[in-house]
Scaffold this motif. Structure first.
Motif, PDB file in Angstrom:
ATOM      1  N   LEU A   1       0.815  -1.205   0.000  1.00 44.00           N
ATOM      2  CA  LEU A   1       0.000   0.000   0.000  1.00 44.00           C
ATOM      3  C   LEU A   1       0.852   1.259   0.000  1.00 44.00           C
ATOM      4  CD1 LEU A   1      -2.810   1.338   0.261  1.00 44.00           C
ATOM      5  CD2 LEU A   1      -2.638   1.002   2.743  1.00 44.00           C
ATOM      6  N   GLY A   2       2.083   1.146   0.459  1.00 38.63           N
ATOM      7  CA  GLY A   2       2.952   2.310   0.567  1.00 38.63           C
ATOM      8  C   GLY A   2       2.942   2.941   1.938  1.00 38.63           C
ATOM      9  N   ALA A   3       2.237   2.311   2.889  1.00 37.49           N
ATOM     10  CA  ALA A   3       2.220   2.809   4.260  1.00 37.49           C
ATOM     11  C   ALA A   3       3.471   2.344   4.996  1.00 37.49           C
ATOM     12  CB  ALA A   3       0.957   2.322   4.975  1.00 37.49           C
ATOM     13  N   THR A   4       3.631   2.838   6.218  1.00 38.35           N
ATOM     14  CA  THR A   4       4.788   2.492   7.051  1.00 38.35           C
ATOM     15  C   THR A   4       4.395   1.404   8.032  1.00 38.35           C
ATOM     16  OG1 THR A   4       5.634   4.753   6.892  1.00 38.35           O
ATOM     17  CG2 THR A   4       6.498   3.390   8.684  1.00 38.35           C
ATOM     18  N   VAL A   5       5.149   0.311   8.051  1.00 36.16           N
ATOM     19  CA  VAL A   5       4.836  -0.789   8.945  1.00 36.16           C
ATOM     20  C   VAL A   5       5.775  -0.781  10.147  1.00 36.16           C
ATOM     21  CG1 VAL A   5       6.301  -2.412   7.648  1.00 36.16           C
ATOM     22  CG2 VAL A   5       4.490  -3.296   9.133  1.00 36.16           C
TER      23      VAL A   5
END
Length: 366
Positions: free
Chosen positions: A89-93
């Motif tokens: 998604l391009g989010a930060t994990v």
């Protein structure tokens, strides 16, 4: 196809590609026998990541968000499945994994994730840690929680949403099909997980006869995989009880939140009882914490049920005997069975850091 077919062919008897094309293997816990292995090709992993990214979009997560992943990493599909979906998604994990509850709270406080993912029963542990540390959970950065891996009720959703001031959505999957990548609730409606029908063909069958029932009728969920390479499955019986419903927030069909399983149903003196039914009554009883355990035992050759609960940490002055009577009456009135209720102090019921284990069957012992 049933689970024993996969177990009988352990580890790779049903793998549909040469092993040189398998790039990862996951496995179920194997708590009832040999584990079930799930081989994946590179294309399988790519599709899985896409489906997981869809899940997070449906939950309301955006590419600019931070998501704390509190699912266990390793053979369990939850941790890595969520991890790669967040990255796709391009989010930060934040790859925290399970356990270390106070550290979980510390990371939420310091890194300020907008989303979090774990089992709902473990989120109750997180909530308990907030109270223990004297921190107001409503002041946290969390706005979205994605819960799965075990059945949970609307009462538990309300408890967590009210405590943290967030939206909690349901994610669905199973190791044999594609981990937590099969379906997800949409935050706009929170009315049951949307099934990604371009990858999974769902049916509902009568669990007794195997006959397909109409959409809207309750029964056992069956999946045929449409795009998997390494372990394609035809009409796989999940043992989960639900029904198919029209799409709302998305065009694909929904499934009703899982109400129980054909293989965790308790038959007590002829009455069918699911742990989620007991949970609803525990959550509805004032003064009780959300933790419980069902003990089945025999007395005078009769099957009996004892429910172990505990006083909520915020209501330690509540009368245990009176609370026990109230819960026992609710179980009788709403479920139709008589149960003993044992009310303990806060912390008396064992906590879970993964899937909740709620039933102890001692009926073989007098």
């Amino acid at each position: 196809t049933v689970k024993t077919d996969l177990r009988d062919e352990y580890p790779f008897g049903l793998c549909a590609v040469p092993l040189k094309e398998v790039v990862r293997v996951h496995a179920s816990s194997g708590t009832t026998g040999k584990p079930i292995t799930g081989p994946y090709t590179a294309e399988d992993l790519d599709q899985w990541s896409q489906c997981m990214a869809r899940n997070f979009v449906a939950a309301g997560v955006g590419s600019e968000d931070i998501v704390q992943n509190a699912y266990g990493y390793g053979l369990f599909t939850g941790g890595l499945g969520a991890h790669y979906g967040i990255e796709r998604l391009g989010a930060t994990v934040v790859p925290m994994g399970g356990g270390q509850t106070e550290k979980q709270v510390g990371l939420i406080t310091d890194l300020k994730p907008r989303g979090i993912m774990m089992t709902p029963s473990y989120m109750l542990n997180i909530l308990e840690a907030y109270y223990r540390l004297g921190i107001d959970p409503r002041g946290s950065s969390l706005e979205i929680a994605v819960f799965g891996a075990e059945p949970w009720t609307e009462a538990m959703r309300k408890e967590i949403e009210d405590a943290f001031n967030l939206n909690a959505v349901d994610i669905y999957g199973l190791s044999e099909v594609m981990g937590p990548g099969v379906a997800n609730e949409c935050v706009e409606t929170k009315d049951g997980p949307t099934i990604w029908e371009d990858h999974f063909y769902p049916e509902i069958i009568n669990p007794e006869t195997g006959e397909v029932v109409e959409d809207g009728e309750s029964g056992e969920l069956v999946f045929t995989t449409l795009t998997k390479e390494a372990l394609p499955l035809i009409r796989y019986r999940t043992r989960d009880l639900t029904r198919l419903l029209p799409g709302t927030a998305r065009s694909m069909r929904r499934m009703e939140k899982i109400t129980g399983r054909t293989d965790d149903m308790i038959i007590l003196r002829g009455v069918n009882v699911f742990p989620t039914q007991v949970e609803e009554q525990v959550m509805a009883t004032a003064g009780l914490g959300p933790y419980f355990q069902i003990e089945l035992f025999k007395a005078n050759r009769m099957d009996r049920m004892r429910v172990h609960v505990e006083i909520d940490v915020q209501f330690q002055g509540a009368a245990k005997d009176q609370t026990a009577r109230i819960l026992a009456k609710r179980i009788k009135d709403f479920i139709g069975v008589s149960a003993e209720v044992n009310v303990g102090d806060p912390g008396a019921v064992a906590r879970s850091q993964g899937k909740a284990v709620r039933v102890v069957d001692n009926r073989d012992e007098e």
